[in-house]
Design a protein around this motif. Structure first.
Motif, mmCIF file in Angstrom:
data_model
loop_
_atom_site.group_PDB
_atom_site.id
_atom_site.type_symbol
_atom_site.label_atom_id
_atom_site.label_comp_id
_atom_site.label_asym_id
_atom_site.label_seq_id
_atom_site.Cartn_x
_atom_site.Cartn_y
_atom_site.Cartn_z
ATOM 1 N N CYS A 72 0.816 -1.213 0.000
ATOM 2 C CA CYS A 72 0.000 0.000 0.000
ATOM 3 C C CYS A 72 0.849 1.263 0.000
ATOM 4 O O CYS A 72 0.366 2.333 -0.328
ATOM 5 N N TRP A 73 2.124 1.131 0.364
ATOM 6 C CA TRP A 73 3.002 2.304 0.357
ATOM 7 C C TRP A 73 3.177 2.860 -1.048
ATOM 8 O O TRP A 73 3.518 4.020 -1.222
ATOM 9 N N LYS A 74 2.932 2.030 -2.072
ATOM 10 C CA LYS A 74 3.094 2.505 -3.444
ATOM 11 C C LYS A 74 2.148 3.653 -3.757
ATOM 12 O O LYS A 74 2.476 4.551 -4.515
ATOM 13 N N PHE A 75 0.947 3.607 -3.181
ATOM 14 C CA PHE A 75 -0.006 4.675 -3.429
ATOM 15 C C PHE A 75 0.509 5.987 -2.849
ATOM 16 O O PHE A 75 0.337 7.044 -3.433
ATOM 17 N N SER A 76 1.154 5.905 -1.686
ATOM 18 C CA SER A 76 1.684 7.117 -1.065
ATOM 19 C C SER A 76 2.815 7.703 -1.892
ATOM 20 O O SER A 76 2.992 8.915 -1.955
ATOM 21 N N LEU A 77 3.625 6.818 -2.529
ATOM 22 C CA LEU A 77 4.736 7.311 -3.322
ATOM 23 C C LEU A 77 4.259 7.891 -4.642
ATOM 24 O O LEU A 77 4.823 8.851 -5.145
ATOM 25 N N ARG A 78 3.227 7.305 -5.229
ATOM 26 C CA ARG A 78 2.789 7.745 -6.545
ATOM 27 C C ARG A 78 1.975 9.029 -6.482
ATOM 28 O O ARG A 78 2.035 9.848 -7.384
ATOM 29 N N PHE A 79 1.176 9.193 -5.453
ATOM 30 C CA PHE A 79 0.251 10.312 -5.414
ATOM 31 C C PHE A 79 0.398 11.089 -4.115
ATOM 32 O O PHE A 79 0.667 10.519 -3.060
ATOM 33 N N ARG A 80 0.195 12.382 -4.232
ATOM 34 C CA ARG A 80 0.248 13.227 -3.038
ATOM 35 C C ARG A 80 -0.907 12.892 -2.108
ATOM 36 O O ARG A 80 -2.060 12.809 -2.527
ATOM 37 N N ARG A 81 -0.604 12.742 -0.836
ATOM 38 C CA ARG A 81 -1.641 12.503 0.158
ATOM 39 C C ARG A 81 -2.277 13.829 0.547
ATOM 40 O O ARG A 81 -1.603 14.833 0.742
ATOM 41 N N ILE A 82 -3.592 13.803 0.666
ATOM 42 C CA ILE A 82 -4.349 15.012 0.976
ATOM 43 C C ILE A 82 -4.571 15.101 2.482
ATOM 44 O O ILE A 82 -4.946 14.120 3.126
ATOM 45 N N SER A 83 -4.327 16.263 3.025
ATOM 46 C CA SER A 83 -4.610 16.506 4.437
ATOM 47 C C SER A 83 -5.527 17.714 4.560
ATOM 48 O O SER A 83 -5.542 18.592 3.697
#
Length: 297
Positions: A72-83
């Motif tokens: 699941c870390w791949k999603f964090s690397l590919r796309f900016r996480r929204i806060s």
């Protein structure tokens, strides 16, 4: 929500964009600025689907292609996480979510297709194209009359909710089960908010229980007009889901909102409007110049 852009099977989002740009063409007395963003909420984490720095290397179309827990870390690397950030007056701001200014329908469609390509979709025993996430396509429209100091600003959230599927019917395990739990829990929190909004005696609305309800706070019980389309099945085997969906829609119908126009003066939006007005005047000058040249010849 998207459908086929080339024929009558177009979905709600492209039809909305088409209607918007057609309406703008009929109002030459105003200057308009259109901005769009595309947000995905996957396992209670927000991602910017229009992040041009990274794109998914493959289209997720089958269960076995979905990332396992350790990947699941791949999603964090590919796309900016929204806060989410809240300012001193209670307005929400989504950090790392990029809004793109679009000048025409083609630009908007290009961004829509880019975001759709980056979504997580898989086939399950209940749905051949099951959304594994909630998605929100946001359109911000700013309009200003020539010579006016203020402008009108409106926001449209087009929300594609992931379907609530009974776990015992799907026979799913592992990552897919985790996704289903997140989806069902966020839909439960959404229902809690809707039930609270329908009861005038309730003082506290639990918007902060999930990322979805936090983002949609001003689109559910604020200065807004909300429409929900409920999709149901005619098969008897899905009777339980159909009844649940109808009851959910019935609760939504109990919400009452009161609307007023949004007049704002913002430096960034003002600059965008001025640039749009400047571009329009440049085009007018080109047309007039050609007409003068043709006349002199």
């Amino acid at each position: 929500m998207t459908g086929d852009l080339e024929n009558e099977n177009r979905g709600i989002i492209p039809r909305t964009l088409q209607f918007l740009f057609d309406a703008i063409q009929k109002r030459p007395e105003n200057v308009y600025s259109i901005e769009v963003a595309y947000l995905e909420i996957y396992n209670e984490i927000g991602y910017d689907l229009l992040d041009r720095r990274q794109q998914r290397d493959f289209a997720v179309t089958r269960l076995e292609n979905l990332p396992v827990r350790g990947e699941c870390w791949k999603f964090s690397l590919r796309f900016r996480r929204i806060s989410i950030r809240e300012d001193e007056v209670g307005r929400l701001h989504l950090k790392n979510l990029t809004f793109y200014c679009v000048k025409n329908l083609e630009d908007a469609f290009e961004l829509l297709l880019l975001g759709d390509n980056n979504r997580v979709i898989a086939d399950t025993p209940m749905n051949l194209q099951s959304s594994r996430s909630h998605c929100i396509f946001t359109i911000i429209v700013s309009a200003k009359q020539f010579g006016a100091e203020q402008y009108k600003r409106a926001k449209v959230h087009l929300v594609d909710l992931a379907g609530s599927e009974r776990v015992y019917k799907c026979s799913i395990t592992g990552t897919i089960l985790t996704e289903a739990k997140h989806i069902n829990l966020s839909l439960h929190y959404l229902e809690q908010v809707i039930v609270s909004l329908g009861q005038e005696s309730v003082g506290h609305i639990p918007y902060r229980n999930s990322l979805l309800t936090s983002i949609l706070r001003d689109s559910l019980g604020g200065n807004c007009q909300t429409v929900m389309l409920a999709t149901i099945s005619v098969h008897f085997s899905n009777l339980e889901e159909t009844v649940s969906t109808c009851r959910f829609a019935q609760r939504v119908a109990l919400i009452k909102n009161y609307l007023k126009l949004n007049f704002e003066t913002d430096v960034q939006s003002e600059n965008a409007l001025l640039k749009a007005e400047n571009e329009r005047l440049k085009q007018q000058i080109k047309v007039l110049t050609r007409q003068i040249v043709q006349y002199l010849e």
